[in-house]
Write an enzyme that holds these catalytic residues in place. Structure first.
Site, mmCIF file in Angstrom:
data_model
loop_
_atom_site.group_PDB
_atom_site.id
_atom_site.type_symbol
_atom_site.label_atom_id
_atom_site.label_comp_id
_atom_site.label_asym_id
_atom_site.label_seq_id
_atom_site.Cartn_x
_atom_site.Cartn_y
_atom_site.Cartn_z
ATOM 1 N N ALA A 124 0.861 -1.184 0.000
ATOM 2 C CA ALA A 124 0.000 0.000 0.000
ATOM 3 C C ALA A 124 0.896 1.231 0.000
ATOM 4 O O ALA A 124 2.106 1.129 0.192
ATOM 5 C CB ALA A 124 -0.901 0.007 1.231
ATOM 6 N N LYS A 125 0.310 2.382 -0.208
ATOM 7 C CA LYS A 125 1.069 3.634 -0.121
ATOM 8 C C LYS A 125 0.097 4.780 0.044
ATOM 9 O O LYS A 125 -1.058 4.691 -0.366
ATOM 10 C CB LYS A 125 1.871 3.848 -1.413
ATOM 11 C CG LYS A 125 3.036 4.796 -1.253
ATOM 12 C CD LYS A 125 4.190 4.084 -0.590
ATOM 13 C CE LYS A 125 5.462 4.878 -0.607
ATOM 14 N NZ LYS A 125 6.623 3.995 -0.332
ATOM 15 N N GLY A 126 0.602 5.874 0.641
ATOM 16 C CA GLY A 126 -0.227 7.060 0.782
ATOM 17 C C GLY A 126 0.558 8.302 0.423
ATOM 18 O O GLY A 126 1.790 8.272 0.378
#
Ligand code: GLU
Length: 444
Positions: A124-126
């Protein structure tokens, strides 16, 4: 007040660099994926489609009150690429150039990274579109709290676990923890985020883990004799592009192992000194004056010149797309060690391979960060604290095992004559994820 930034979901032309390369990170990630697929002939088409794109992408718009009383609207993203091998895992970056496609690419690279280093996470990444250099601590805190509150239960200790990335740090992670904890009282919420301060459930060794992993990976690769003309970090001439968390600590750790750090840079400029930089002095110069170029005993050059300067190991530790079709033919090192995510374009990968310059790819080279994030998460769940030697010893084992598996796969695929380490690493990672997907069974 009108929003100043909005989620960029409108279809746009892919961004091209001066050399007509498509430098959209998500397109690049997909190109890399497709190259690896050529070595995975038995993978089913439908499963390929599933693994090629993220499973979920959240785009948020949220208002924040600034120090001067104005209200500013920010765009933020959290992309979950895969939860096949475990909860989503990956950092949150604060940068003016963040786009949803960039975050989608970075989320996918996390899936392959966690599979290679073999920790039970997905990817995941933000990111939040903002310029931390112009924001106060109070503004950064309010941005963080609002972003995390608006994400709500889309993150969680067993669903999706953030961590630091570009321009976020232990303080940011403390705010993330505190915000989530306030919304979920009475539970052990420490494992909802990693990279926390030591006295708030952080792990020994997490701050240095990305750089230490880069060192361990490089050492193992050289032991495996995978780089023509280079056998050891000891005595190697090293250039580090980017002097943030990964780059500055990599310079220190490589130097401690006998490497001569001849060049360094940050967003303000670059320095080169053939006799070797005093790494500690460069770091204090950067801390005091905000730029490495203030270091007096070196020549000040441009970032472009630094990348092309002759050395043994080049460590890009800044942003994406730094080594591209325009400069790959002039890169003058034996090994590129990718501490940054996505620093090399696919066209540059081809040019470098033709020139027999080995690239230790990001998803392997910089996996030490998420590896120690996993150790932090385990310690949080078990209410344990491991000492630094234990953390570093476990990290060393994980990095060596991952490098060995990738080099073995590379050799099986025909070595440098046939493909590069990135493609071999991706083929192995995709295979591992696909294997678990099929073991779990396609639902229903
Ligand atoms: N942001 C780091 C990376 O790109 C670390 C991620 C994590 O620890 O979850 O690998």
């Amino acid at each position: 007040m009108l929003p100043t930034t909005v989620p960029n979901r409108l279809p746009t032309e892919p961004p091209l660099n001066r050399y007509q390369e498509d430098v959209n990170s998500f397109h690049i990630a997909q190109k890399q994926f497709d190259r690896a697929l050529a070595h995975l002939p038995t993978l089913q088409h439908g499963l390929i489609d599933f693994l090629r794109s993220p499973i979920r992408s959240i785009a948020l718009n949220f208002p924040v009150e600034m120090d001067d009383g104005r209200v500013q609207t920010f765009a933020g993203y959290r992309v979950l690429h895969s939860r096949i091998r475990g909860p989503g895992k990956g950092g949150v970056r604060y940068h003016p150039d963040v786009t949803e496609d960039e975050v989608r690419a970075l989320a996918g690279w996390m899936t392959w990274k966690t599979a290679l280093i073999d920790v039970p996470f997905g990817g995941a990444k933000g990111g939040v579109v903002c310029d931390p250099k112009t924001l106060s601590q109070g503004e950064l805190r309010r941005i963080t709290r609002r972003f995390i509150a608006d994400l709500g239960d889309n993150i969680g200790p067993h669903t999706d676990i953030p961590a630091p990335d570009l321009y976020t740090n232990q303080q940011t992670m403390a705010w993330i923890y505190d915000t989530y904890d306030g919304l979920h009282p009475g539970e052990n919420n420490l494992p909802v985020v990693t990279g926390k301060p030591m006295d708030l459930g952080g792990s020994y060794g997490r701050g240095e883990a990305t750089a230490r992993g880069v060192l361990f990976a490089a050492q193992r690769l050289l032991q495996r004799k995978a780089v023509p003309g280079l056998n050891s970090v000891d005595g190697a001439r090293v250039i580090v592009q980017g002097f943030g968390n990964a780059g500055s600590i990599a310079a220190k750790l490589f130097h401690e192992q006998g490497a001569i750090i001849i060049g360094a840079s940050d967003s303000q400029g670059a320095i080169l000194c053939r006799d070797g930089l005093d790494v500690a002095a460069v770091a204090s110069c950067k801390a005091e004056h905000g730029a490495v170029a203030h270091y007096p005993q070196a020549n000040v050059i441009t970032n472009e010149e630094l990348l092309e300067a002759e050395c043994d190991i080049l460590i890009p530790a800044a942003m994406e797309n730094q080594i591209h079709a325009g400069n790959a033919s002039r890169i003058a090192c034996k090994l590129v060690c990718e501490a940054a995510n996505g620093p090399t374009t696919p066209a540059a990968d081809d040019i470098l391979r033709e020139r027999r310059i080995v690239v230790l790819p990001d998803i392997l080279a910089n996996a030490g960060g998420v590896c120690v994030s996993y150790f932090e998460w385990v310690q949080n769940i078990e209410n344990e604290q491991w000492d630094l030697e234990e953390v570093n010893g476990k990290l060393l084992k994980k990095m060596c095992r991952a490098v060995d598996a990738v080099v073995d796969r590379w050799q099986q695929l025909g070595g440098e004559r046939k493909t590069d380490l990135r493609t071999a690493a991706l083929a192995l990672a995709i295979e591992r994820v696909a294997h678990v997907a099929l073991a779990r069974g396609i639902w229903p």
